[in-house]
Enzyme design. Structure first.
Site, PDB file in Angstrom:
ATOM      1  N   MET A   1     -22.832  -9.559  30.793  1.00  0.00           N
ATOM      2  CA  MET A   1     -22.583 -10.888  30.240  1.00  0.00           C
ATOM      3  C   MET A   1     -22.021 -11.795  31.337  1.00  0.00           C
ATOM      4  O   MET A   1     -21.411 -12.828  31.049  1.00  0.00           O
ATOM      5  CB  MET A   1     -21.635 -10.806  29.047  1.00  0.00           C
ATOM      6  CG  MET A   1     -22.241  -9.968  27.905  1.00  0.00           C
ATOM      7  SD  MET A   1     -21.698 -10.447  26.265  1.00  0.00           S
ATOM      8  CE  MET A   1     -19.934 -10.190  26.426  1.00  0.00           C
ATOM      9  N   GLY A   2     -22.229 -11.426  32.600  1.00  0.00           N
ATOM     10  CA  GLY A   2     -21.746 -12.257  33.704  1.00  0.00           C
ATOM     11  C   GLY A   2     -20.260 -12.070  33.930  1.00  0.00           C
ATOM     12  O   GLY A   2     -19.684 -11.046  33.532  1.00  0.00           O
TER      13      GLY A   2
ATOM     14  N   LEU B   1     -18.873 -11.427  36.691  1.00  0.00           N
ATOM     15  CA  LEU B   1     -18.946 -10.120  37.330  1.00  0.00           C
ATOM     16  C   LEU B   1     -17.670  -9.801  38.109  1.00  0.00           C
ATOM     17  O   LEU B   1     -17.112 -10.655  38.799  1.00  0.00           O
ATOM     18  CB  LEU B   1     -20.155 -10.070  38.260  1.00  0.00           C
ATOM     19  CG  LEU B   1     -21.484 -10.384  37.580  1.00  0.00           C
ATOM     20  CD1 LEU B   1     -22.623 -10.304  38.599  1.00  0.00           C
ATOM     21  CD2 LEU B   1     -21.738  -9.440  36.415  1.00  0.00           C
TER      22      LEU B   1
ATOM     23  N   HIS C   1     -18.692  -4.236  37.848  1.00  0.00           N
ATOM     24  CA  HIS C   1     -20.126  -4.526  37.784  1.00  0.00           C
ATOM     25  C   HIS C   1     -20.807  -4.300  39.129  1.00  0.00           C
ATOM     26  O   HIS C   1     -21.923  -3.786  39.200  1.00  0.00           O
ATOM     27  CB  HIS C   1     -20.363  -6.001  37.408  1.00  0.00           C
ATOM     28  CG  HIS C   1     -19.941  -6.379  36.035  1.00  0.00           C
ATOM     29  ND1 HIS C   1     -18.840  -7.187  35.793  1.00  0.00           N
ATOM     30  CD2 HIS C   1     -20.458  -6.085  34.818  1.00  0.00           C
ATOM     31  CE1 HIS C   1     -18.726  -7.387  34.488  1.00  0.00           C
ATOM     32  NE2 HIS C   1     -19.674  -6.723  33.874  1.00  0.00           N
TER      33      HIS C   1
ATOM     34  N   GLN D   1     -23.138 -10.440  19.683  1.00  0.00           N
ATOM     35  CA  GLN D   1     -22.166  -9.359  19.756  1.00  0.00           C
ATOM     36  C   GLN D   1     -20.718  -9.845  19.695  1.00  0.00           C
ATOM     37  O   GLN D   1     -19.800  -9.046  19.852  1.00  0.00           O
ATOM     38  CB  GLN D   1     -22.435  -8.459  20.960  1.00  0.00           C
ATOM     39  CG  GLN D   1     -22.184  -9.053  22.315  1.00  0.00           C
ATOM     40  CD  GLN D   1     -22.832  -8.206  23.395  1.00  0.00           C
ATOM     41  OE1 GLN D   1     -24.048  -8.198  23.570  1.00  0.00           O
ATOM     42  NE2 GLN D   1     -22.037  -7.476  24.153  1.00  0.00           N
TER      43      GLN D   1
ATOM     44  N   GLY E   1     -21.732   1.242  32.041  1.00  0.00           N
ATOM     45  CA  GLY E   1     -20.459   1.807  32.439  1.00  0.00           C
ATOM     46  C   GLY E   1     -19.911   2.742  31.374  1.00  0.00           C
ATOM     47  O   GLY E   1     -20.119   2.540  30.178  1.00  0.00           O
TER      48      GLY E   1
ATOM     49  N   ASP F   1     -17.206   1.453  28.295  1.00  0.00           N
ATOM     50  CA  ASP F   1     -17.581   1.199  26.902  1.00  0.00           C
ATOM     51  C   ASP F   1     -18.242   2.455  26.352  1.00  0.00           C
ATOM     52  O   ASP F   1     -19.467   2.529  26.223  1.00  0.00           O
ATOM     53  CB  ASP F   1     -18.504  -0.010  26.813  1.00  0.00           C
ATOM     54  CG  ASP F   1     -17.792  -1.288  27.229  1.00  0.00           C
ATOM     55  OD1 ASP F   1     -16.780  -1.625  26.592  1.00  0.00           O
ATOM     56  OD2 ASP F   1     -18.225  -1.922  28.197  1.00  0.00           O
TER      57      ASP F   1
ATOM     58  N   SER G   1     -12.355  -5.004  33.870  1.00  0.00           N
ATOM     59  CA  SER G   1     -12.976  -5.674  32.724  1.00  0.00           C
ATOM     60  C   SER G   1     -12.950  -7.170  32.967  1.00  0.00           C
ATOM     61  O   SER G   1     -12.015  -7.692  33.576  1.00  0.00           O
ATOM     62  CB  SER G   1     -12.186  -5.365  31.445  1.00  0.00           C
ATOM     63  OG  SER G   1     -12.468  -6.326  30.443  1.00  0.00           O
ATOM     64  N   SER G   2     -13.987  -7.859  32.492  1.00  0.00           N
ATOM     65  CA  SER G   2     -13.985  -9.322  32.606  1.00  0.00           C
ATOM     66  C   SER G   2     -12.751  -9.897  31.931  1.00  0.00           C
ATOM     67  O   SER G   2     -12.236 -10.939  32.337  1.00  0.00           O
ATOM     68  CB  SER G   2     -15.215  -9.918  31.935  1.00  0.00           C
ATOM     69  OG  SER G   2     -16.379  -9.408  32.522  1.00  0.00           O
TER      70      SER G   2
END
Lengths: 280, 280
Positions: A34-35, A37, A41, A65, A157, A160, A195-196
């Site tokens: 979802m970008g 990054l 990522h 989502q 990854g 999740d 994590s983002s």
């Protein structure tokens, strides 16, 4: 290394893949994101690059989502920066469609669902989340399928964990011609799983968030029972525990901690929901 | 014309398709069936044959699309006879897997759903039916996808109007690389829409069943109102009306009868449920 080609349409992506395959690319790798990054990522992008002739990263903030009240609107969007990062990893193609390109008829009438397996653990507090993720990834798999004879791999990854398991089930249950390759969690030097959403954490909250990894490590080392581990997370300031469980990694069934099981934790740190997991 | 090759495994079917494509087949047609082929199917098989280099018919009684108390166990199974009929139409491949080949892990954890659009009309009395049909057809599309550059078409009869619409939605919503080609209803000389279930009808019941087509025709000709049409079906001996409605064929929304709308009827004739439809 050249800049990645950025495709914003399904037709453009298909055309670009077909051209590369016609030009001799003998394998295709996809990293769906979802970008926004981060180093996690990029680690996966590097593997995608290394293991495939043609490396594609999708960047799409998928509305399906996100639940009501979640951070869809405020989710970080920084495509230019993402593309620059992916250029350094040698990624060939970036697929960055807008919402109308992916859902031209609005919310899909027909979609992919994981039923009960998607409504426990993360799914319990995020209704519809996994169905949304499965639907968009199923679309990506079908859009990108390079055809028989060209191996197609998709990278997820291990952070999740429930998502990874459901993606693996989807590939089996719906016969997608793609191999799921799991990638180990990337952590900060202190142990925080990347994590983002970490960018939402204040420095103080980032410190409190370390309790997740520390507790999982102690649990995995047999130094704590499950109940003691739960109490330890819950006792951390500014941390609210959602769940800490051990499951059979094959089917997510709840089991007692034992070698080979997977410990999963979810907690809010301040207003930010974080997850982490570790093999026992 | 030779006998069709019968494939019973997913791998075998993929291999057979890949070989024919490598051997020069430039298009692929699929007619998905549950077997017990009648003249209606054979009409579609003929079109599939005529319009594609490689013509495939699947024969699979899909447990997912039968509800509890429906006729899954007693549904007619007659593969040898079906293959003989398809041989006469020049079909190249018959895909006839058993249940364990299609669902090796049992009931799929991840599946395809049509949500609300699949729970009205036929879906109201057959909960889960459309999700089951969409799931198995999605699997067939993914299993058979011949790759970019080879047109892939799938044929569905207009008799199952709601199913046809949902299949068209699925292709758009999930990006399957297949073109849905609808095929007009085939009828007996008296007007009865052909169906595998017609073989359950006694000669007397088959006579009563003609009320469906006669009433749709009168409705389409403007000789009856919707309410009069309903009363006419309900008045037929041994016939129990479920619904008779007119819908917008684009989205199945209920509308008044008007040119361009689609009249849909469902009724039990004796213990046998029949459906039919007609453009107004």
């Amino acid at each position: 290394m050249g800049e990645p080609v950025v495709c914003t349409t399904v037709a453009g992506l298909r055309e670009a893949i077909a051209q590369r395959v016609a030009g001799g690319a003998e394998s295709l790798g996809l990293l769906p994101t979802m970008g926004a990054l981060h180093r996690g990522h990029l680690e996966i992008a590097r593997r995608t690059r290394a293991e495939n002739d043609l490396a594609v990263v999708s960047v799409f903030v998928n509305p399906l989502q996100f639940g009501p009240g979640e951070d869809y609107e405020s989710y970080p969007r920084q495509l230019e920066q993402d593309v620059a990062l992916l250029a350094r990893e040698g990624v060939d193609l970036v697929f960055a469609p807008d919402v109308r390109e992916m859902y031209p008829d609005g919310t899909p009438v027909v979609s992919v669902t994981s039923g009960a397996a998607g409504s426990i653990l993360e799914g319990a507090t995020r209704p519809g989340h996994f169905d949304g993720a499965l639907t968009v990834v199923s679309k990506l798999f079908t859009i990108m399928a390079p055809g028989p004879g060209v191996p197609f791999r998709a990278y997820f990854g291990e952070k999740d964990a429930q998502q990874l398991l459901l993606m693996q089930r989807m590939v089996r249950d719906l016969d997608h011609r793609v191999e799921i390759r799991p990638v180990p969690i990337v952590r900060s030097p202190e142990g925080l799983a990347l994590s983002s959403r970490n960018q939402y954490l204040s420095p103080e909250q980032a410190g409190h968030a370390l309790v997740l990894h520390r507790t999982l490590s102690a649990l995995a080392a047999g130094e704590l029972t499950l109940e003691q581990a739960r109490r330890r997370v819950a006792a951390e300031p500014d941390v609210r525990l959602d769940y800490l469980v051990t499951v059979d990694p094959a089917n997510l069934a709840l089991v007692e901690p034992a070698p080979g099981t997977l410990a999963l934790v979810a907690a809010w740190v301040g207003p930010t929901r974080l997850i982490d997991n570790m093999r026992i």
